[in-house]
Design an enzyme around this catalytic site. Structure first.
Site, short mmCIF file in Angstrom:
data_model
loop_
_atom_site.label_atom_id
_atom_site.label_comp_id
_atom_site.label_asym_id
_atom_site.label_seq_id
_atom_site.Cartn_x
_atom_site.Cartn_y
_atom_site.Cartn_z
N GLY A 50 -6.87 -0.50 1.31
CA GLY A 50 -6.59 -1.11 -0.07
C GLY A 50 -5.50 -0.41 -0.96
N HIS A 59 -10.66 -1.26 7.00
CA HIS A 59 -9.79 -1.76 5.89
C HIS A 59 -9.26 -0.78 4.94
CE1 HIS A 59 -8.11 -5.10 4.08
NE2 HIS A 59 -8.78 -5.99 4.60
N SER A 99 -7.92 -3.83 -1.63
CA SER A 99 -8.17 -4.84 -0.52
C SER A 99 -9.36 -4.20 0.23
CB SER A 99 -6.84 -4.96 0.23
OG SER A 99 -5.79 -5.54 -0.64
N GLY A 144 -0.65 2.13 -7.90
CA GLY A 144 -0.98 3.62 -7.83
C GLY A 144 -2.09 4.06 -7.44
#
Length: 426
Positions: A280, A278, A53, A284
């Protein structure tokens, strides 16, 4: 400092990790562990990981470039750009996770260049989780729609627009989106395993192409740092766009991620120092990017399994006092004498891809969407800390995160956990 990853990865059962940070005018790099436990191939600084992300900051930067060109504004209705889709939703709502489109709609529309267009059509069939602007709820779907807007306005497939707008101008040579490009390099495989159990390579390498603008970028840690630095020392985005992205838009209900969401960035302050960040997560694999605009210190950490949240927290606690003279804001801890359990918020909360069940002292989180076969239900200890507020800790892990039980403007109850608003169904 050069042995930091080698020291911490075994502690947090992380098979392999890569770290890069900008300090004193240069990028420093470190790697440890293996890319895949089944092959034993070692991680090097040139290894590529899925950054998940963090991709959303890149997609936001694309939108900001288009705004600078006069092609749209933050308040342009999405319906005007995407043929009537999402009435009442503005571009700003997409970039701040307040659009009301269910965030975990991982709908596979194939590998073709029309995958985002087909995804957007499928969103038409989704009932809004809440009215636009009524709540903050992390929305992968919202960023896929933002990527589709990029396609419509540029006439390019999102992957190509990303290259021409950001990757090539920044001179990034190890940043890619499609597996056929990533496989040309040393690429990490994700690993799964319950807390305290051995890790195993995931049977599915990556997410579907249709989620690209929300989480498909793969890169080296150094390239992620270069991208983060571009907001400080590159003419790619105007100063006004950088400032807009770093301006608080939404106050976060509990502050586990940060204090506010800006445009793309999560915003916070550590010891009074602004921090943009940020994270993400893919299948996995996990990643984290921190930018401290005052000092210019920029850090990227990438990992392929284990307790990555614990690893990233430990890295931040060790790195930032030395690099920038600040410490990460302490995470919340339950009170020594918590309030009695009221039972007021017991029940089941559901959205498109998740079911959350609250019982006295416990929270059960089930993935019911596209990746349900890869995840066992997660179980948490749940401790009340105040009116409608709880702290949750996953069994076998150490970090606590916030849970808020509140209501939408129409009075209907929902639970906020993991950055997502989930309506109560029974």
């Amino acid at each position: 400092m050069t042995k930091l990853l080698a020291e911490l990865c075994p502690e947090f059962r992380v098979p392999g990790a890569s770290l890069a940070y900008w300090h004193d005018g240069e990028i420093h790099q470190e790697a440890a562990g293996v890319l895949n436990l089944a092959t034993g191939v070692e991680v090097t600084p040139g290894s590529i990981f899925q950054i998940g992300s963090i991709t959303k900051v890149w997609t936001t930067a694309q939108i900001m470039l288009l705004i600078e060109q006069g092609r749209l504004t933050l308040d342009t209705p999405v319906a005007r750009l995407l043929d009537g889709l999402c009435p009442g939703v503005a571009v700003r709502h997409l970039l701040t996770h307040t659009c009301g489109v269910d965030g975990d709609f991982f709908h596979d529309t194939g590998r073709g260049d029309d995958c985002l267009a087909r995804y957007a059509e499928a969103v038409r069939e989704l009932a809004p989780a809440h009215p636009a602007g009524a709540a903050h709820s992390y929305s992968n779907a919202g960023f896929v729609l933002a990527g589709r807007i990029v396609e419509v306005l540029t006439g390019q497939v999102w992957d190509d627009a990303l290259r021409s707008m950001l990757i090539e101008p920044l001179g990034l040579t190890h940043t890619w989106t499609l597996p056929e490009d990533v496989i040309r390099f040393r690429a990490a495989t994700g690993h799964l395993g319950e807390p305290g159990e051995p890790q195993r390579p995931t049977p599915t390498w990556g997410i579907m192409r249709s989620i690209g603008p929300a989480g498909l970028i793969c890169a080296t840690a150094a390239d992620v740092v270069r991208f983060g630095r571009s907001f400080l020392d590159s003419p790619l985005l105007s100063a006004a766009s950088v400032e807009a992205m770093a301006t608080p838009q939404v106050e976060l209900p509990y502050g586990s991620f940060g204090s506010h969401w800006g445009l793309g960035w999560i915003l916070d302050e550590w010891d009074g120092v602004p921090v943009w960040s940020h994270g993400g997560n893919t299948i996995g694999q996990s990643a984290m990017l921190w930018v401290l605009p005052g000092s210019g210190v920029t850090v990227a950490a990438l990992a392929n399994g284990g307790d990555t949240a614990g690893l990233f927290r430990a890295l931040a606690a060790r790195l930032f006092p030395e690099l920038a003279g600040v410490s990460p804001r302490p995470l919340p801890q339950p009170p020594a004498d918590p309030p009695a359990w009221s039972g007021e918020h017991d029940g089941v909360y559901e959205r498109t891809s998740a079911r959350i069940t609250v019982t006295p002292g416990r929270l059960r989180y089930e993935n019911t969407g596209s990746f349900a076969d890869l995840d066992e239900p997660m179980h948490y200890t749940l401790v009340p800390v105040g009116e409608g507020r709880y702290l949750a800790r996953r069994d076998g892990e150490e970090l606590w995160s916030g849970v808020v039980c509140t209501t939408f403007p129409d009075g209907s109850p929902y639970l906020y956990f993991g950055g997502r608003a989930t309506p109560k169904t029974r």
